[in-house]
Design a protein around this motif. Structure first.
Motif, PDB file in Angstrom:
ATOM      1  N   TRP A 289       0.835  -1.204   0.000  1.00 36.00           N
ATOM      2  CA  TRP A 289       0.000   0.000   0.000  1.00 36.00           C
ATOM      3  C   TRP A 289       0.866   1.248   0.000  1.00 36.00           C
ATOM      4  N   SER A 290       0.459   2.222  -0.803  1.00 32.46           N
ATOM      5  CA  SER A 290       1.206   3.479  -0.885  1.00 32.46           C
ATOM      6  C   SER A 290       0.945   4.330   0.354  1.00 32.46           C
ATOM      7  N   LYS A 291       1.793   5.321   0.561  1.00 39.12           N
ATOM      8  CA  LYS A 291       1.603   6.250   1.674  1.00 39.12           C
ATOM      9  C   LYS A 291       0.279   6.984   1.480  1.00 39.12           C
ATOM     10  N   ALA A 292      -0.549   6.980   2.502  1.00 40.68           N
ATOM     11  CA  ALA A 292      -1.878   7.581   2.399  1.00 40.68           C
ATOM     12  C   ALA A 292      -1.782   9.076   2.096  1.00 40.68           C
ATOM     13  N   GLU A 293      -2.654   9.533   1.196  1.00 41.09           N
ATOM     14  CA  GLU A 293      -2.695  10.933   0.798  1.00 41.09           C
ATOM     15  C   GLU A 293      -4.047  11.529   1.180  1.00 41.09           C
ATOM     16  N   ASN A 294      -4.007  12.769   1.639  1.00 42.91           N
ATOM     17  CA  ASN A 294      -5.247  13.489   1.897  1.00 42.91           C
ATOM     18  C   ASN A 294      -5.956  13.737   0.570  1.00 42.91           C
ATOM     19  N   LEU A 295      -7.274  13.509   0.533  1.00 36.26           N
ATOM     20  CA  LEU A 295      -8.006  13.640  -0.721  1.00 36.26           C
ATOM     21  C   LEU A 295      -8.098  15.081  -1.202  1.00 36.26           C
ATOM     22  N   GLY A 296      -7.743  16.028  -0.350  1.00 32.48           N
ATOM     23  CA  GLY A 296      -7.627  17.412  -0.792  1.00 32.48           C
ATOM     24  C   GLY A 296      -8.875  18.244  -0.557  1.00 32.48           C
ATOM     25  N   LYS A 297      -8.739  19.538  -0.864  1.00 35.00           N
ATOM     26  CA  LYS A 297      -9.798  20.499  -0.575  1.00 35.00           C
ATOM     27  C   LYS A 297     -10.985  20.386  -1.518  1.00 35.00           C
ATOM     28  N   ASP A 298     -10.866  19.591  -2.586  1.00 33.07           N
ATOM     29  CA  ASP A 298     -12.054  19.314  -3.402  1.00 33.07           C
ATOM     30  C   ASP A 298     -13.135  18.637  -2.572  1.00 33.07           C
ATOM     31  N   ILE A 299     -12.696  17.822  -1.606  1.00 28.77           N
ATOM     32  CA  ILE A 299     -13.613  17.015  -0.796  1.00 28.77           C
ATOM     33  C   ILE A 299     -13.592  17.426   0.669  1.00 28.77           C
ATOM     34  N   ASN A 300     -12.420  17.525   1.269  1.00 29.82           N
ATOM     35  CA  ASN A 300     -12.304  17.762   2.706  1.00 29.82           C
ATOM     36  C   ASN A 300     -12.482  19.234   3.050  1.00 29.82           C
ATOM     37  N   THR A 301     -13.084  19.470   4.222  1.00 32.42           N
ATOM     38  CA  THR A 301     -13.317  20.826   4.714  1.00 32.42           C
ATOM     39  C   THR A 301     -12.605  21.015   6.048  1.00 32.42           C
ATOM     40  N   ALA A 302     -12.761  22.202   6.617  1.00 36.36           N
ATOM     41  CA  ALA A 302     -12.149  22.493   7.907  1.00 36.36           C
ATOM     42  C   ALA A 302     -12.852  21.769   9.046  1.00 36.36           C
ATOM     43  N   ARG A 303     -14.004  21.152   8.755  1.00 34.68           N
ATOM     44  CA  ARG A 303     -14.736  20.411   9.779  1.00 34.68           C
ATOM     45  C   ARG A 303     -14.487  18.909   9.594  1.00 34.68           C
ATOM     46  N   ASP A 304     -15.558  18.116   9.597  1.00 33.45           N
ATOM     47  CA  ASP A 304     -15.414  16.661   9.556  1.00 33.45           C
ATOM     48  C   ASP A 304     -16.018  16.072   8.293  1.00 33.45           C
ATOM     49  N   GLU A 305     -15.277  15.159   7.689  1.00 33.68           N
ATOM     50  CA  GLU A 305     -15.812  14.289   6.637  1.00 33.68           C
ATOM     51  C   GLU A 305     -15.726  12.855   7.162  1.00 33.68           C
ATOM     52  N   VAL A 306     -16.796  12.086   6.957  1.00 38.48           N
ATOM     53  CA  VAL A 306     -16.834  10.715   7.462  1.00 38.48           C
ATOM     54  C   VAL A 306     -17.524   9.819   6.438  1.00 38.48           C
ATOM     55  N   LYS A 337     -15.133  11.685  -9.810  1.00 44.67           N
ATOM     56  CA  LYS A 337     -13.716  11.838 -10.120  1.00 44.67           C
ATOM     57  C   LYS A 337     -13.562  12.582 -11.443  1.00 44.67           C
ATOM     58  N   GLN A 338     -12.671  13.563 -11.453  1.00 39.89           N
ATOM     59  CA  GLN A 338     -12.472  14.397 -12.636  1.00 39.89           C
ATOM     60  C   GLN A 338     -10.977  14.650 -12.797  1.00 39.89           C
ATOM     61  N   GLY A 339     -10.346  13.893 -13.706  1.00 38.99           N
ATOM     62  CA  GLY A 339      -8.897  13.993 -13.855  1.00 38.99           C
ATOM     63  C   GLY A 339      -8.216  13.565 -12.570  1.00 38.99           C
ATOM     64  N   THR A 340      -7.388  14.466 -12.025  1.00 40.22           N
ATOM     65  CA  THR A 340      -6.705  14.160 -10.763  1.00 40.22           C
ATOM     66  C   THR A 340      -7.474  14.682  -9.556  1.00 40.22           C
ATOM     67  N   GLY A 341      -8.632  15.309  -9.798  1.00 39.14           N
ATOM     68  CA  GLY A 341      -9.420  15.861  -8.700  1.00 39.14           C
ATOM     69  C   GLY A 341     -10.846  15.352  -8.716  1.00 39.14           C
ATOM     70  N   TRP A 342     -11.733  16.155  -8.127  1.00 36.82           N
ATOM     71  CA  TRP A 342     -13.134  15.783  -7.977  1.00 36.82           C
ATOM     72  C   TRP A 342     -14.025  16.965  -8.298  1.00 36.82           C
ATOM     73  N   THR A 343     -15.232  16.662  -8.760  1.00 36.22           N
ATOM     74  CA  THR A 343     -16.217  17.717  -8.977  1.00 36.22           C
ATOM     75  C   THR A 343     -16.679  18.266  -7.626  1.00 36.22           C
ATOM     76  N   THR A 344     -17.318  19.434  -7.666  1.00 34.31           N
ATOM     77  CA  THR A 344     -17.854  20.029  -6.444  1.00 34.31           C
ATOM     78  C   THR A 344     -18.892  19.092  -5.828  1.00 34.31           C
ATOM     79  N   PRO A 345     -18.746  18.761  -4.545  1.00 33.00           N
ATOM     80  CA  PRO A 345     -19.707  17.838  -3.914  1.00 33.00           C
ATOM     81  C   PRO A 345     -21.140  18.358  -4.010  1.00 33.00           C
ATOM     82  N   LYS A 346     -22.070  17.435  -4.258  1.00 37.51           N
ATOM     83  CA  LYS A 346     -23.485  17.761  -4.393  1.00 37.51           C
ATOM     84  C   LYS A 346     -24.263  17.136  -3.242  1.00 37.51           C
ATOM     85  N   ASN A 347     -25.057  17.960  -2.569  1.00 37.74           N
ATOM     86  CA  ASN A 347     -25.913  17.470  -1.498  1.00 37.74           C
ATOM     87  C   ASN A 347     -26.986  16.558  -2.086  1.00 37.74           C
TER      88      ASN A 347
END
Length: 608
Positions: A289-306, A337-347
């Motif tokens: 397994w590769s070193k874990a990477e943060n999925l980035g600000k496309d997905i994660n916020t200053a609060r909690d993602e679960v 998934k869009q290229g190396t990132g992600w589309t804006t999350p949709k509620n």
């Protein structure tokens, strides 16, 4: 204050006695009212929590030291649908001087939720959840369900009771012939200890399991991720995923891609974007397994993602967040998934999302149905949790749904099951999409197929000719994507005279120039020859019976020659290659149907 010590130890009775006595002496004692509100929140008494918050706000409306109470009360009003009162308090906090930065952030977040809710709550999506049928929901608590891609097994976390002394274990329920679910059973003794094992994920074929374990196992942190493999009918002893994935922090809530090569999970490790973030790790050909990477600000916020869940198509990510605008608390979101990132999350919309927490969503490969845990809480404790299901509304279904091909790999001579590598190539991008192994004891394999492209599937093992299959699931031809396929594969030992058909060599009608989509197949032939340097082959061309025999003989010969020339360009020595056209003289199917004629139009190579 003595009540603080009782509160920290969760000795709420003595704490309430002391605080009540203090309030009798001073009815405006704001600190005591605030502490009492927190106790009543912990035990799930919403009315008394709100009463004491109102007392604090009334007594200390303009005091920035008590802005926390105003934010909490604004949140209570929001959950009750009293948006104007909520907005008034949150705005007041923002306008006060000397308010702590975190309180201002909470107030801004609440105002964003108010705005979002007022715009969208009157645009509900179709949502008719119901408990799953059968003997499944029998434990004290059951949650975080995941299914194999054939929807025949459900794996989930369960507790025999709803009190803290009941630990988490991993259970399985199987779909019965009548569509109901069987009574839950422990998945395996190898996966069960007296500590907690839960929040798991399983590969599409049901043979790779990653789960969370805490306390008694040899972990690196408070909770770590472990992996186990199903060989035959038995699960292997779990192994810690190691320091590339786990750390001293808390790791949990894994979600595995269909082929078991990409892992999403939650961690509260230092250096993230928020408090709990989604991370990703990739498994290489060696199983590392590769070193874990943060999925980035496309997905994660200053609060909690679960609760991340990657759909079987490998492109659509569902997760819960309390850091994005929504209807309150944790809402469910989806991103592509869009290229190396992600589309804006949709509620996912109301009433899938409400003022309560939503999490642990699983979507079937065809995108039609969802499974989740319907939970009821009393303060900090879950009093019930049952598995529910609902039909996904059309407007929020996955862009590309998936199905699968499964079967058994055999030795063509002995008819014994074989362990083999099964590889899926996207013919448009010429990239490897997935790779799995058939079971070494049973020979069983399963590969997910997702609409939107054309695929080549290769089955190979040392000492055998590889077999190739082709699947066209581009949008205009994807009407069969909902039909799972059963295809048994018979691998031919490398013996003189044995032949394998190259199902992913493409030509235009009546042409012999090789199309670019053929390159993965030609590269596979070249690789086979490099790995078996003593082997010589002949390229055989065949046609159907449309047209004259002479024309078909010439066309088949030219096509075989084109493959011969391409392999030479790839560095294969001429003295290892021959080619020959057979025209329409060696049909393998009837020429009376289009399917038969298509099978007869083929390129194959034969061992000399």
């Amino acid at each position: 204050m003595e009540s603080t010590n009782y509160f920290i130890r969760r000795q709420y009775g003595p704490a309430l006695e002391l605080l009540s006595a203090a309030i009798k002496k001073d009815g405006d004692f704001a600190e005591a009212h605030l502490r009492m509100s927190k106790i009543f929140k912990a035990v799930g008494d919403d009315k008394r929590e709100q009463y004491h918050l109102q007392k604090v706000v009334k007594a200390q409306y303009n005091n920035p030291k008590f802005s926390e109470a105003q934010v909490l009360l604004a949140g209570k009003y929001f959950n009750e649908g009293e948006y104007e009162q909520s907005r008034k308090l949150a705005t007041h906090v923002l306008n006060m001087k000397d308010v702590h930065k975190l309180m201002k952030e909470d107030a801004q977040y609440l105002l964003a939720n108010i705005d979002y809710t007022e715009r969208h709550i009157n645009q509900p999506v179709k949502f008719n959840p119901e408990p799953i049928r059968g003997g499944m929901n029998q434990l004290g608590l059951q949650y975080f369900p995941v299914l194999t891609v054939d929807q025949e097994q459900m794996i989930f976390t369960g507790r025999r009771g709803n009190l803290p002394q009941y630990d988490e274990d991993i259970y399985v329920s199987k779909k019965l012939k009548n569509g109901e679910w069987s009574e839950p059973e422990l998945l395996s003794p190898n996966l069960t200890t007296r500590a907690n094992e839960g929040t798991c994920t399983i590969s599409a074929d049901g043979r790779t399991l990653i789960f969370t374990a805490c306390q008694e196992r040899s972990g690196l942190g408070s909770c770590d991720l472990y992996i186990s493999y199903k060989i035959g009918e038995d699960w292997t002893v779990p192994k810690n995923l190691g320091g590339q994935v786990n750390g001293k922090s808390w790791e949990s809530q894994p979600s595995l891609s269909a082929d078991g090569k990409t892992l999403y999970f939650i961690s509260d490790r230092a250096g993230g974007i928020g408090r709990r973030d989604i991370y990703v790790s990739y498994r290489n050909e060696k199983g590392e397994w590769s070193k874990a990477e943060n999925l980035g600000k496309d997905i994660n916020t200053a609060r909690d993602e679960v609760s991340p869940f990657i759909h079987a198509n490998g492109q659509t990510l569902y997760f819960a967040s309390n850091g994005l605008p929504g209807f309150g608390e944790f809402d469910l979101f989806v991103a592509e998934k869009q290229g190396t990132g992600w589309t804006t999350p949709k509620n996912l919309g109301y009433p899938i999302n409400t003022k309560e927490d939503q999490a642990s969503l699983f979507i079937t490969a065809d995108g039609k149905d969802a499974y989740y845990s319907h939970e009821q809480r009393q303060g900090d404790r879950y009093v019930s949790s049952f598995i529910f299901t609902f039909e996904i509304p059309e407007e929020i279904r996955v862009s590309n749904k998936s199905s699968y091909v499964e079967g058994i790999v055999y030795d063509a001579s002995t008819k014994e099951p074989l362990g083999a590598s099964v590889e899926l190539i996207d013919l448009n991008s010429q990239q490897k999409i997935a790779q799995v192994d058939s079971d070494p004891k049973l020979g069983e394999y399963l590969m997910v197929l997702t609409e939107g492209s054309e695929y080549a599937l290769y089955v190979e093992r040392d000492g055998y000719l590889f077999e190739s299959l082709t699947f066209n699931y581009s949008h205009k031809n994807s009407q069969d994507i909902n039909k799972p396929l059963h295809i048994d594969i018979y691998l031919q030992p490398i013996v003189k005279g044995k032949e394998t058909v190259l199902n992913n060599i493409f030509f235009d009608v009546d042409k012999y120039e090789i199309k670019s989509a053929s390159e993965p197949e030609l590269n596979k032939v070249a690789q086979f020859l490099r790995e078996n340097p003593d082997i010589k082959i002949t390229i055989n061309g065949h046609t159907d019976n449309q047209g004259s025999a002479d024309y078909n003989l010439e066309l088949s010969s030219r096509r075989a020659k084109a493959v011969y020339d391409y392999l030479i360009k790839l560095g294969i020595a001429e003295n290892r290659l021959q080619y020959r056209g057979y025209g329409q003289s060696k049909p393998v199917e009837t020429n009376d149907t289009e399917e038969g004629r298509q099978a007869n139009r083929r390129i194959a190579f034969e061992i000399l």
